[in-house]
Design a protein around this motif. Sequence first.
Motif, PDB file in Angstrom:
ATOM      1  N   VAL A  24       0.873  -0.984  -0.015  1.00  0.00           N
ATOM      2  CA  VAL A  24      -0.028   0.088  -0.040  1.00  0.00           C
ATOM      3  C   VAL A  24       0.749   1.273   0.102  1.00  0.00           C
ATOM      4  N   GLN A  25       0.746   2.006  -0.955  1.00  0.00           N
ATOM      5  CA  GLN A  25       1.365   3.313  -1.102  1.00  0.00           C
ATOM      6  C   GLN A  25       0.781   4.477  -0.004  1.00  0.00           C
ATOM      7  N   ASP A  26      -0.419   4.437  -0.075  1.00  0.00           N
ATOM      8  CA  ASP A  26      -0.974   5.340   0.878  1.00  0.00           C
ATOM      9  C   ASP A  26      -1.353   4.699   2.321  1.00  0.00           C
ATOM     10  N   LYS A  27      -0.721   5.030   3.359  1.00  0.00           N
ATOM     11  CA  LYS A  27      -0.856   4.347   4.461  1.00  0.00           C
ATOM     12  C   LYS A  27      -1.874   5.041   5.400  1.00  0.00           C
ATOM     13  N   SER A  28      -2.359   6.054   4.947  1.00  0.00           N
ATOM     14  CA  SER A  28      -3.720   6.573   5.807  1.00  0.00           C
ATOM     15  C   SER A  28      -5.013   6.213   5.312  1.00  0.00           C
ATOM     16  N   SER A  29      -5.043   5.289   4.485  1.00  0.00           N
ATOM     17  CA  SER A  29      -6.573   4.830   4.317  1.00  0.00           C
ATOM     18  C   SER A  29      -6.272   3.245   3.930  1.00  0.00           C
ATOM     19  N   PHE A  30      -7.161   2.412   4.562  1.00  0.00           N
ATOM     20  CA  PHE A  30      -7.359   1.089   4.272  1.00  0.00           C
ATOM     21  C   PHE A  30      -8.616   0.627   3.743  1.00  0.00           C
ATOM     22  N   PRO A  31      -8.785   0.054   2.634  1.00  0.00           N
ATOM     23  CA  PRO A  31     -10.273  -0.347   2.175  1.00  0.00           C
ATOM     24  C   PRO A  31     -10.612  -1.473   2.997  1.00  0.00           C
ATOM     25  N   GLU A  32     -11.937  -1.697   3.437  1.00  0.00           N
ATOM     26  CA  GLU A  32     -12.226  -2.834   3.981  1.00  0.00           C
ATOM     27  C   GLU A  32     -12.192  -4.191   3.475  1.00  0.00           C
ATOM     28  N   SER A  33     -12.142  -4.233   2.171  1.00  0.00           N
ATOM     29  CA  SER A  33     -12.235  -5.311   1.341  1.00  0.00           C
ATOM     30  C   SER A  33     -10.881  -5.904   0.889  1.00  0.00           C
ATOM     31  N   SER A  34      -9.678  -5.683   1.490  1.00  0.00           N
ATOM     32  CA  SER A  34      -8.369  -5.901   1.159  1.00  0.00           C
ATOM     33  C   SER A  34      -8.078  -6.872   2.370  1.00  0.00           C
ATOM     34  N   PHE A  35      -6.679  -7.424   1.721  1.00  0.00           N
ATOM     35  CA  PHE A  35      -6.141  -8.309   2.657  1.00  0.00           C
ATOM     36  C   PHE A  35      -4.825  -7.701   3.359  1.00  0.00           C
ATOM     37  N   TYR A  36      -4.580  -7.975   4.529  1.00  0.00           N
ATOM     38  CA  TYR A  36      -3.252  -7.220   5.142  1.00  0.00           C
ATOM     39  C   TYR A  36      -2.411  -8.231   5.537  1.00  0.00           C
ATOM     40  N   THR A  37      -1.130  -7.973   5.580  1.00  0.00           N
ATOM     41  CA  THR A  37      -0.213  -8.738   6.206  1.00  0.00           C
ATOM     42  C   THR A  37       1.067  -8.044   6.688  1.00  0.00           C
ATOM     43  N   TRP A  38       1.718  -8.599   7.805  1.00  0.00           N
ATOM     44  CA  TRP A  38       2.768  -7.621   8.548  1.00  0.00           C
ATOM     45  C   TRP A  38       4.029  -8.621   7.995  1.00  0.00           C
ATOM     46  N   LYS A  39       5.031  -7.853   7.838  1.00  0.00           N
ATOM     47  CA  LYS A  39       6.296  -8.351   7.440  1.00  0.00           C
ATOM     48  C   LYS A  39       7.186  -8.291   8.663  1.00  0.00           C
ATOM     49  N   HIS A  40       7.707  -9.149   9.334  1.00  0.00           N
ATOM     50  CA  HIS A  40       8.436  -8.757  10.400  1.00  0.00           C
ATOM     51  C   HIS A  40       9.699  -9.841  10.513  1.00  0.00           C
ATOM     52  N   GLN A  41      10.898  -9.172  10.347  1.00  0.00           N
ATOM     53  CA  GLN A  41      11.955  -9.982  10.260  1.00  0.00           C
ATOM     54  C   GLN A  41      12.942  -9.520  11.375  1.00  0.00           C
ATOM     55  N   ARG A  42      13.372 -10.386  12.164  1.00  0.00           N
ATOM     56  CA  ARG A  42      14.134  -9.914  13.235  1.00  0.00           C
ATOM     57  C   ARG A  42      15.714  -9.998  12.745  1.00  0.00           C
ATOM     58  N   PRO A  43      16.562  -9.080  12.942  1.00  0.00           N
ATOM     59  CA  PRO A  43      18.047  -9.047  12.646  1.00  0.00           C
ATOM     60  C   PRO A  43      18.519 -10.268  13.323  1.00  0.00           C
ATOM     61  N   PRO A  44      19.464 -11.105  12.410  1.00  0.00           N
ATOM     62  CA  PRO A  44      20.053 -12.253  12.967  1.00  0.00           C
ATOM     63  C   PRO A  44      21.123 -11.884  13.950  1.00  0.00           C
ATOM     64  N   THR A  45      21.175 -12.531  15.038  1.00  0.00           N
ATOM     65  CA  THR A  45      21.869 -12.552  16.259  1.00  0.00           C
ATOM     66  C   THR A  45      23.424 -13.024  15.987  1.00  0.00           C
ATOM     67  N   PRO A  46      24.374 -12.907  16.589  1.00  0.00           N
ATOM     68  CA  PRO A  46      25.744 -13.796  16.054  1.00  0.00           C
ATOM     69  C   PRO A  46      25.552 -15.197  16.638  1.00  0.00           C
ATOM     70  N   TRP A  47      24.728 -15.570  17.416  1.00  0.00           N
ATOM     71  CA  TRP A  47      24.459 -17.100  17.844  1.00  0.00           C
ATOM     72  C   TRP A  47      23.591 -17.656  16.600  1.00  0.00           C
ATOM     73  N   ILE A  48      23.065 -17.061  15.735  1.00  0.00           N
ATOM     74  CA  ILE A  48      22.308 -17.508  14.741  1.00  0.00           C
ATOM     75  C   ILE A  48      23.556 -17.889  13.565  1.00  0.00           C
ATOM     76  N   TRP A  49      24.528 -17.052  13.387  1.00  0.00           N
ATOM     77  CA  TRP A  49      25.614 -17.294  12.611  1.00  0.00           C
ATOM     78  C   TRP A  49      26.267 -18.466  12.950  1.00  0.00           C
ATOM     79  N   VAL A  50      26.675 -18.531  14.315  1.00  0.00           N
ATOM     80  CA  VAL A  50      27.420 -19.567  14.947  1.00  0.00           C
ATOM     81  C   VAL A  50      26.708 -21.128  14.796  1.00  0.00           C
ATOM     82  N   GLY A  51      25.455 -20.870  14.985  1.00  0.00           N
ATOM     83  CA  GLY A  51      24.857 -22.040  14.867  1.00  0.00           C
ATOM     84  C   GLY A  51      24.435 -22.655  13.348  1.00  0.00           C
ATOM     85  N   GLY A  52      24.590 -21.671  12.680  1.00  0.00           N
ATOM     86  CA  GLY A  52      24.640 -22.008  11.291  1.00  0.00           C
ATOM     87  C   GLY A  52      25.818 -22.483  10.699  1.00  0.00           C
TER      88      GLY A  52
END
Length: 97
Positions: free
Chosen positions: A16-44
Motif C-alpha cells: 500500500v502506497q498511501d498508508k492513511s486509508s485502508f479499504p475494508e475489502s483488502s487483505f493485510y499482512t505484516w512483514k517482521h524479520q528480526r535481525p540475525p544475532t551472532p548466535w544464529i551465525w555460529v549455529g549455522g
Amino acid sequence: PRREKLTKWPRKVFAVQDKSSFPESSFYTWKHQRPPTPWIWVGGWLLILFTLGCCLFPLAPMQAKRAVFHTSLTILLVLVGTVSGETKSCQTNNLIC
C-alpha cells in the motif's frame, strides 16, 4: 440488509502506497524479520560443519573414528546408567515413577 460476498483469495498482492486509508475489502499482512544475532551465525556454521563432518566421516583416519566411537559409547553408558539408577531408586523407595 444484503450481505456482501467476501473474497476468498486476493487477485493481486501489492504494498500500500498511501498508508492513511485502508479499504475494508483488502487483505493485510505484516512483514517482521528480526535481525540475525551472532548466535544464529555460529549455529549455522556449526550445522554446516557437522553436516560436512558426517559426509566425510568415512574418509577420516582410524584414530578419529575411534575417538568418535569411544565418545558416543561413553555418552550412551552415562545415559543408561542415569536411567537405571533412577529406576533402582524408585523401586527401593516404593515410589511410582
